[in-house]
Design a protein around this motif. Structure first.
Motif, PDB file in Angstrom:
ATOM      1  N   LYS A  45       0.841  -1.206   0.000  1.00 29.45           N
ATOM      2  CA  LYS A  45       0.000   0.000   0.000  1.00 29.45           C
ATOM      3  C   LYS A  45       0.873   1.252   0.000  1.00 29.45           C
ATOM      4  CE  LYS A  45      -3.993   2.105   2.154  1.00 29.45           C
ATOM      5  NZ  LYS A  45      -5.040   1.961   3.161  1.00 29.45           N
ATOM      6  N   ARG A  48       2.240   1.777  -3.464  1.00 32.92           N
ATOM      7  CA  ARG A  48       1.214   2.284  -4.380  1.00 32.92           C
ATOM      8  C   ARG A  48       0.986   3.769  -4.147  1.00 32.92           C
ATOM      9  NH1 ARG A  48      -3.894   3.226  -3.805  1.00 32.92           N
ATOM     10  NH2 ARG A  48      -4.175   1.978  -1.914  1.00 32.92           N
ATOM     11  N   GLN A  55      -5.823   1.655  -6.813  1.00 30.63           N
ATOM     12  CA  GLN A  55      -5.928   0.207  -6.971  1.00 30.63           C
ATOM     13  C   GLN A  55      -6.416  -0.149  -8.373  1.00 30.63           C
ATOM     14  OE1 GLN A  55      -8.412  -1.220  -3.788  1.00 30.63           O
ATOM     15  NE2 GLN A  55      -6.768  -1.068  -2.278  1.00 30.63           N
ATOM     16  N   VAL A  58      -3.484   0.018 -10.747  1.00 32.16           N
ATOM     17  CA  VAL A  58      -2.643  -1.176 -10.617  1.00 32.16           C
ATOM     18  C   VAL A  58      -3.284  -2.344 -11.356  1.00 32.16           C
ATOM     19  CG1 VAL A  58      -1.624  -2.854  -9.020  1.00 32.16           C
ATOM     20  CG2 VAL A  58      -1.625  -0.422  -8.437  1.00 32.16           C
ATOM     21  N   GLU A  70      -3.714  -5.874  -0.403  1.00 31.29           N
ATOM     22  CA  GLU A  70      -3.498  -4.766   0.535  1.00 31.29           C
ATOM     23  C   GLU A  70      -4.303  -4.901   1.820  1.00 31.29           C
ATOM     24  OE1 GLU A  70      -4.052  -0.936  -1.270  1.00 31.29           O
ATOM     25  OE2 GLU A  70      -2.276  -1.142  -2.530  1.00 31.29           O
ATOM     26  N   TYR A  88       6.281  -1.443  -9.363  1.00 27.43           N
ATOM     27  CA  TYR A  88       6.635  -0.323  -8.500  1.00 27.43           C
ATOM     28  C   TYR A  88       8.096   0.092  -8.637  1.00 27.43           C
ATOM     29  CZ  TYR A  88       2.122  -0.977  -6.193  1.00 27.43           C
ATOM     30  OH  TYR A  88       0.778  -1.066  -5.919  1.00 27.43           O
TER      31      TYR A  88
END
Length: 104
Positions: A45, A48, A55, A58, A70, A88
């Motif tokens: 999390k 992100r 979300q 992603v 998450e 990431y």
């Protein structure tokens, strides 16, 4: 319907049920470390948020339902973690270092 066709169909149904039970039984043997999953979820999390994506972003880019990961409700695989780390821009070793730091 003749008895032969009926018996053949019944045989196929039983075969599929037995296969499903074997597969389902094997799937329930997973080990789940709740605390570790919570730390993994927290790091994912954070990553992100650092990347400033949602979300949904992603999911659209990786096809991974990050929400389940998450919230620590999914027992995430190494392959999924590796794909998320690439997304990431972080090495797996760095990722696990961050997870380990949360465990202290």
């Amino acid at each position: 319907m003749s008895i032969c066709i009926f018996l053949y169909i019944l045989h196929k149904i039983i075969q599929n049920v037995i296969f499903f039970v074997i597969v389902k039984t094997n799937m329930t043997l997973q080990i789940k470390n709740e605390k570790l999953l919570e730390h993994i979820a927290a790091v994912l999390k954070d990553l992100r948020i650092e990347k400033n994506v949602t979300q949904i972003d992603v999911y659209n880019e990786t096809k991974i339902h990050i929400g389940r990961v998450e919230t620590a409700s999914a027992n995430v695989s190494i392959s999924t973690l590796e794909m998320l780390c690439k997304y990431y821009g972080i090495k797996l070793s760095t990722f696990f270092k961050r997870v380990e730091d949360l465990s202290r």
